[in-house]
Design an enzyme around this catalytic site. Structure first.
Site, mmCIF file in Angstrom:
data_model
loop_
_atom_site.group_PDB
_atom_site.id
_atom_site.type_symbol
_atom_site.label_atom_id
_atom_site.label_comp_id
_atom_site.label_asym_id
_atom_site.label_seq_id
_atom_site.Cartn_x
_atom_site.Cartn_y
_atom_site.Cartn_z
ATOM 1 N N CYS A 179 46.588 42.783 45.601
ATOM 2 C CA CYS A 179 45.869 42.337 44.456
ATOM 3 C C CYS A 179 45.455 41.066 44.719
ATOM 4 C CB CYS A 179 46.984 42.666 43.334
ATOM 5 S SG CYS A 179 45.957 42.141 41.802
ATOM 6 N N CYS B 153 38.171 40.749 40.601
ATOM 7 C CA CYS B 153 38.694 41.783 41.138
ATOM 8 C C CYS B 153 38.717 41.311 42.744
ATOM 9 C CB CYS B 153 38.407 43.197 40.987
ATOM 10 S SG CYS B 153 39.472 44.147 41.916
HETATM 11 O O1 PYC Z 1 42.175 41.381 41.619
HETATM 12 O O2 PYC Z 1 42.622 42.822 43.493
HETATM 13 C C1 PYC Z 1 42.602 42.381 42.226
HETATM 14 C C2 PYC Z 1 43.078 43.680 41.163
HETATM 15 C C3 PYC Z 1 43.059 44.910 41.539
HETATM 16 C C4 PYC Z 1 43.395 45.319 40.176
HETATM 17 C C5 PYC Z 1 43.409 44.415 39.364
HETATM 18 N N1 PYC Z 1 42.710 42.984 39.937
#
Ligand code: PYC
Length: 332
Positions: free
Chosen positions: A89, A252
């Site tokens: 993550c 993300c």
């Molecule tokens: O930042 O990799 C990330 C992530 C995965 C799910 C929510 N954030």
């Protein structure tokens, strides 16, 4: 019976991060991937009780710091989230590193850099500090690759949709604007969640990607909706769906990695070019292709992700077995 967890709460680019600093269970396993499996088998209630309502919410995400299993690493991370224990993550790593350093829970062997063991592999991190605040974290993520291109899936209520499936630490169904998906400005978060559930289910029926070296990492878990950026100095925008009802408030980290791998494989992003990625709420990560490598049979990139996190307080949470909702619950 009461279990007490001492947490540092905060966010990375708007998405929550809960660092569980006290109360981590002892785990079995020779790698963080094996420890993840052990946690899933014996302690998943800790994740649900800390991430689900009433102690968490649909977006809740975080992790534990463990001593690494390898001598060349400074620390190990086990991620927890509403969707499960992610292999990797990005926003979580940025937050956990920031809070861990600021609170004296992580002790780097070399100031300014860390080598971290996560279930998906090894990631190298550099960070900047001003006084005792961490102002930015840059991580070199695991090798990322485009697993499938131009899959046409049938989405109930929407019709056919063309997707790519790409890996950046988790597997993403990537949807670009096309007939059936007009772009993010046309969709509010509620509608995105509804559509994402259907897209993920159809993508899962169409393909089950498996990591070439870590068979516990498999299956499309996230949906990434792409669009043009809102700001002139950004490269792109996305909205990432995870769990049952979450739209990532950050850009993300693993999603940005998967997106860069997809664009590189399609000849649309060059090594070294900054990839300024906007989230659904307009917060940013800066991505870059650092290297190109072979991952088993796949041409892969080594992506970097840079961002920052803010802590908002300490949170001592107890989970009381007499609470009818001690394991947590989700609605909808
Ligand atoms: O930042 O990799 C990330 C992530 C995965 C799910 C929510 N954030």
């Amino acid at each position: 019976m009461r279990h007490v967890f001492f947490c540092v709460d905060g966010h990375t680019a708007g998405n929550p991060v809960r660092l569980v600093a006290g109360g981590a269970p002892p785990l079995l396993g020779a790698t963080m991937a094996e420890r993840r499996t052990d946690f899933q088998q014996r302690y998943d209630w800790i994740r649900t009780s800390l991430c689900f309502e009433p102690r968490g919410h649909d977006m809740m995400s975080g992790g534990f710091l463990y001593p690494p299993t390898r001598a060349d690493c400074d620390v190990g991370i086990l991620f927890i989230e509403t969707s499960g224990c992610l292999p990797m993550c990005g926003h979580g790593t940025i937050g956990l590193v920031t809070f861990g350093l600021e609170c004296g829970l992580i002790h780097p062997r070399t100031s300014g850099s860390l080598r971290i063991e996560v279930p998906a592999g090894i990631i190298d991190v550099t960070y900047q500090m001003e006084g005792n605040r961490v102002t930015s974290v840059r991580l070199i993520n695991v090798p990322s690759y485009l697993a499938a291109r131009d899959l046409v899936i049938e989405v109930p209520g929407l019709g056919p949709l063309k997707i790519d499936v790409s890996y950046g630490g988790n597997y993403y169904a990537i949807v670009e604007p096309q007939p059936g998906y007009p772009g993010l400005d046309e969709l509010d978060a509620r509608r995105l969640v509804d559509l994402s559930r259907r897209v993920r289910a159809s993508a899962q029926q169409a393909i089950e990607p498996v990591h070439p070296f870590e068979p516990t990492i498999r299956g499309v878990s996230h949906v990434l909706w792409t669009d043009a950026p809102t700001a002139p100095d950004a490269t792109a925008r996305n909205a990432v769906f995870y769990g049952n009802s979450a739209i990532d408030r950050s850009p993300c980290g693993t999603g940005t990695s998967a997106r860069m791998a997809q664009l590189a494989a399609r000849g649309r992003l060059e090594r070294g070019e900054p990839f300024v990625h906007e989230s659904y709420i307009g917060s940013r990560f800066i991505g870059r292709i650092e290297d190109e490598v072979q991952l088993g049979p796949f041409d892969a990139i080594v992506p970097s992700i840079e961002g920052s996190a803010i802590s908002s307080g300490f949170n001592t949470i107890w989970v009381d077995r007499e609470d009818p909702f001690w394991e947590g619950f989700q609605v909808g």
